[in-house]
Design a protein around this motif. Structure first.
Motif, short mmCIF file in Angstrom:
data_model
loop_
_atom_site.label_atom_id
_atom_site.label_comp_id
_atom_site.label_asym_id
_atom_site.label_seq_id
_atom_site.Cartn_x
_atom_site.Cartn_y
_atom_site.Cartn_z
N GLN A 49 0.82 -1.22 0.00
CA GLN A 49 0.00 0.00 0.00
C GLN A 49 0.85 1.27 0.00
OE1 GLN A 49 -0.37 -2.60 2.09
NE2 GLN A 49 -2.52 -3.13 2.39
N ASP A 50 2.11 1.16 0.42
CA ASP A 50 3.00 2.32 0.44
C ASP A 50 3.60 2.62 -0.93
OD1 ASP A 50 2.63 2.67 3.17
OD2 ASP A 50 4.29 1.33 3.69
N PRO A 71 2.64 3.50 -4.60
CA PRO A 71 1.53 3.87 -5.49
C PRO A 71 1.63 3.25 -6.87
CG PRO A 71 3.05 5.71 -5.22
CD PRO A 71 3.47 4.67 -4.24
N ARG A 113 -6.63 0.26 3.45
CA ARG A 113 -6.14 1.49 2.83
C ARG A 113 -6.55 1.52 1.35
NH1 ARG A 113 0.12 1.71 4.30
NH2 ARG A 113 -0.03 3.54 2.95
N ARG A 161 -7.65 2.60 -2.47
CA ARG A 161 -7.14 3.55 -3.46
C ARG A 161 -8.11 3.53 -4.64
NH1 ARG A 161 -1.49 0.86 -5.46
NH2 ARG A 161 -0.96 1.29 -3.27
N PRO A 162 -7.99 4.45 -5.59
CA PRO A 162 -8.92 4.47 -6.73
C PRO A 162 -8.84 3.18 -7.54
CG PRO A 162 -7.73 6.54 -6.57
CD PRO A 162 -7.07 5.61 -5.60
#
Length: 211
Positions: free
Chosen positions: A81-82, A84, A106, A108-109
């Motif tokens: 997750q860190d 991108p 977490r 994300r789009p």
């Protein structure tokens, strides 16, 4: 009526679906690829592979599937997750070819890939995730892809209609187990076992009808 299904989910004799520690270099930890060697030898995986019992079971993995649900640890190594730029283990054209829901705290789009796969990142309960996946599947079934924690949580919530687990004759001793907390799960399913020449045992669990 569409169903939630598990297919080609390999476990050791002691119930572990992955070893430890998991990392970018070792996605299945100390288990390596040993849990999946049976599948690599089939025509399902490689057109030059065998067409026996293992292949017959493996081929059912994709039939009638309209969406996939997986956990964060199946999508990537710890702390993906860190990053991108992380897009999963499977490259630009993942094998799912359908909406694929990744459970993570977490989100994300959404991420559209080649071949019809779009990743949707959800922070949701099993029931909420399954409802979203059924809607995206457009009348087809939803595959619960793993890992062990995801399969366990969906079974515990009473959401899995069919499971195909492949018991591989190795003992891992540590890792992530699928059976923890699922005492007496056999009461809810009709269970069949088929032994293959490769040494694995194909276990199928079909949910019993209410009443």
């Amino acid at each position: 009526m569409p169903h939630a299904r598990v297919h080609n989910f390999s476990i050791s004799l002691d119930g572990f679906a992955t070893g430890e520690p998991q990392s970018l270099e070792a996605p299945f930890g100390h288990a390596g690829e040993r849990l999946h060697e049976w599948m690599f030898a089939t025509r399902f995986w490689d057109e030059s592979g065998s067409a026996g019992v293992d292949d017959s079971f493996a081929q059912r993995n994709t039939v009638g599937i309209g969406a996939e649900i997986m956990g964060a640890n199946k999508f990537g190594p710890p702390e993906w997750q860190d990053d991108p730029e992380w897009k999963g283990w499977w490259g630009d054209n993942p094998p799912f070819h359908s909406p694929t829901f990744v459970l993570t705290h977490r989100p994300r789009p959404p991420l559209a890939m080649e071949g019809g796969t779009t990743y949707h990142f959800l922070d949701a309960s099993p029931a909420e995730a399954l409802a979203a996946a059924f809607e995206a599947a457009d009348g087809q079934d939803v595959r619960i892809g793993g890992g062990a924690t995801v399969v366990r949580d969906f079974v515990a919530a009473g959401l899995v209609d069919f499971m195909h687990l492949v018991q591989v004759p190795i003992v891992l001793g540590r890792g992530s187990r699928v059976w923890d907390g699922l005492e007496a799960v056999e009461d809810d399913y009709g269970i069949e076992a088929v032994s293959a020449p490769s040494g694995v045992t194909h276990l199928t669990f079909t949910r019993k009808s209410a009443g």
